[in-house]
Write a protein that holds these residues in place. Structure first.
Motif, short mmCIF file in Angstrom:
data_model
loop_
_atom_site.label_atom_id
_atom_site.label_comp_id
_atom_site.label_asym_id
_atom_site.label_seq_id
_atom_site.Cartn_x
_atom_site.Cartn_y
_atom_site.Cartn_z
N GLU A 14 0.83 -1.21 0.00
CA GLU A 14 0.00 0.00 0.00
C GLU A 14 0.86 1.25 0.00
O GLU A 14 0.56 2.24 -0.69
CB GLU A 14 -0.92 -0.01 1.23
CG GLU A 14 -1.86 1.18 1.29
CD GLU A 14 -2.78 1.13 2.50
OE1 GLU A 14 -3.66 2.00 2.60
OE2 GLU A 14 -2.60 0.24 3.36
N ARG A 48 -1.54 -2.02 -6.55
CA ARG A 48 -2.93 -2.50 -6.56
C ARG A 48 -3.09 -3.88 -7.20
O ARG A 48 -4.11 -4.53 -7.03
CB ARG A 48 -3.82 -1.50 -7.31
CG ARG A 48 -3.93 -0.14 -6.62
CD ARG A 48 -4.70 -0.26 -5.31
NE ARG A 48 -4.85 1.03 -4.63
CZ ARG A 48 -4.02 1.45 -3.69
NH1 ARG A 48 -2.99 0.69 -3.32
NH2 ARG A 48 -4.19 2.63 -3.12
N VAL A 93 -5.52 -7.41 -3.45
CA VAL A 93 -4.37 -6.79 -4.15
C VAL A 93 -3.56 -7.84 -4.89
O VAL A 93 -2.93 -7.55 -5.91
CB VAL A 93 -3.48 -6.04 -3.13
CG1 VAL A 93 -2.19 -5.56 -3.77
CG2 VAL A 93 -4.24 -4.85 -2.55
#
Length: 356
Positions: free
Chosen positions: A32, A37, A61
């Motif tokens: 993150e 992503r 993710v």
């Protein structure tokens, strides 16, 4: 410190998270932080279960798990991984495991520029370096490129609790080799010298404890700390004869990576010690010994590690070929690298006799 100083030092732009349980509690946060992503998780077959657990911790993710990393990163294996990353639209990779998994992540980064997070489960040290390696047609090529250096490294000593004792030992000595070569590298610096000596000492203390008590989390933590120090040294300095020899023996003759480093290290240091007395003295201090090459050879013996190239499957008829390949390209080394000198080194390592 006496005498004038003359050195250059480049700080390594990477983040390290070190704590028990970090693989499953910190990796998602690192992804993150990097804005990732669509992450592809990489591992070898032996570490597939751990890689899946890390993938699960990433949740949505994670776009896939690719458990096909192989030792010395064959170019065809790298090619398949690159194509998979592209087909999945991955925007980053997480490599979980030892040098093979991290090496595969670096191969993807080299071709695609994708950021890499490393979650090491051995003491290889590759996670702290901009060094990549690929094997093609029986020859291993290596290079340095900042794009392959992991952006984050998540050290979790709990991942090493199940590491078999033989691999614990050889992986640890492999890490020690990184620090030993850093001590006589032409681009060494006072900071790297301190880290190298500390790393050698920490690992030399931790490995016998782990041979006796493999599930000691405290000893595992110290060993992983030592591996971090030694890997940092490898990432900041130039490799010499020891690593070049091991790349030849691994890439051309298929010898196992960590075991080869363990066998070759005492002989490579004995070869270079006359031209690098301060480095040899630093290793001896770290090992609390009078003679560093002999102490390294004896340490491997006490821990039950292989001590000859013959044990690893090298044939005597391969020695001349290996020596010729090791001198085929110029590289920095404190003592001139000659074919006769390297052949004598390899013959001693092949026989496993005490280093002279």
């Amino acid at each position: 410190m006496k005498g004038s100083l003359d050195f250059a030092y480049d700080a390594q732009p990477m983040r390290v998270v070190f704590r028990p349980g970090a693989a499953l509690t910190a990796t998602a946060g690192e992804a993150e932080r990097l804005g990732l992503r669509r992450v592809l998780v990489l591992s070898g077959a032996r570490g597939a279960d751990t890689a899946q657990a890390v993938a699960d911790s990433l949740g949505e993710v994670c776009v896939g798990v690719h458990a096909e990393a192989r030792m010395h990163v064959p170019i065809e294996v790298a090619g398949r991984a690159v194509e998979l990353a592209r087909s999945l639209g991955a925007d980053g990779c997480v490599a979980v495991g030892g040098g093979s998994a991290i090496g595969l992540g670096k191969a993807i980064a080299l071709r695609t520029g994708l950021p890499l997070i490393a979650v090491p489960s051995t003491y290889s040290g590759s996670e702290m370096t901009p060094v990549w390696g690929l094997t093609e047609n029986g020859a291993k090529r290596t290079g340095r490129d900042p794009v392959v250096r992991p952006r984050s490294v998540v050290y979790d000593p709990e991942l090493t609790l199940e590491l078999p004792v033989p691999l614990t030992v050889t992986s640890g000595v492999n890490a020690i080799a990184h620090a030993v070569e850093a001590l006589y590298a032409p681009d060494n610096s006072p900071l790297m010298a301190m880290m190298a000596e500390e790393g050698v000492g920490v690992l030399a203390d931790a490995l016998p404890e782990l041979a006796a008590e493999p599930r000691s989390l405290e000893a595992r933590s110290r060993a992983l700390y030592g591996a971090w120090l030694c890997g940092s040294c490898l990432g900041a300095t130039t490799m010499g004869l020891h690593h070049k020899l091991c790349h030849v023996l691994g890439g051309t003759f298929g010898l196992p990576h960590a075991e080869t480093h363990t066998v070759v290290l005492p002989y490579a240091l004995a070869y270079n010690a006359p031209a690098a007395p301060q480095a040899a003295a630093a290793v001896a201090r770290a090992l609390d010994a009078e003679d560093a090459p002999t102490a390294l050879w004896e340490l491997a013996g006490r821990l039950g590690a292989p001590r000859s190239l013959a044990e690893l499957g090298l044939r005597e008829s391969d020695l001349a070929t290996a020596a010729a390949q090791a001198v085929s390209q110029a590289y920095a080394n404190p003592r001139p690298v000659t074919e006769d000198g390297v052949l004598a080194l390899l013959r001693a390592a092949y026989e496993g006799r005490p280093p002279a």
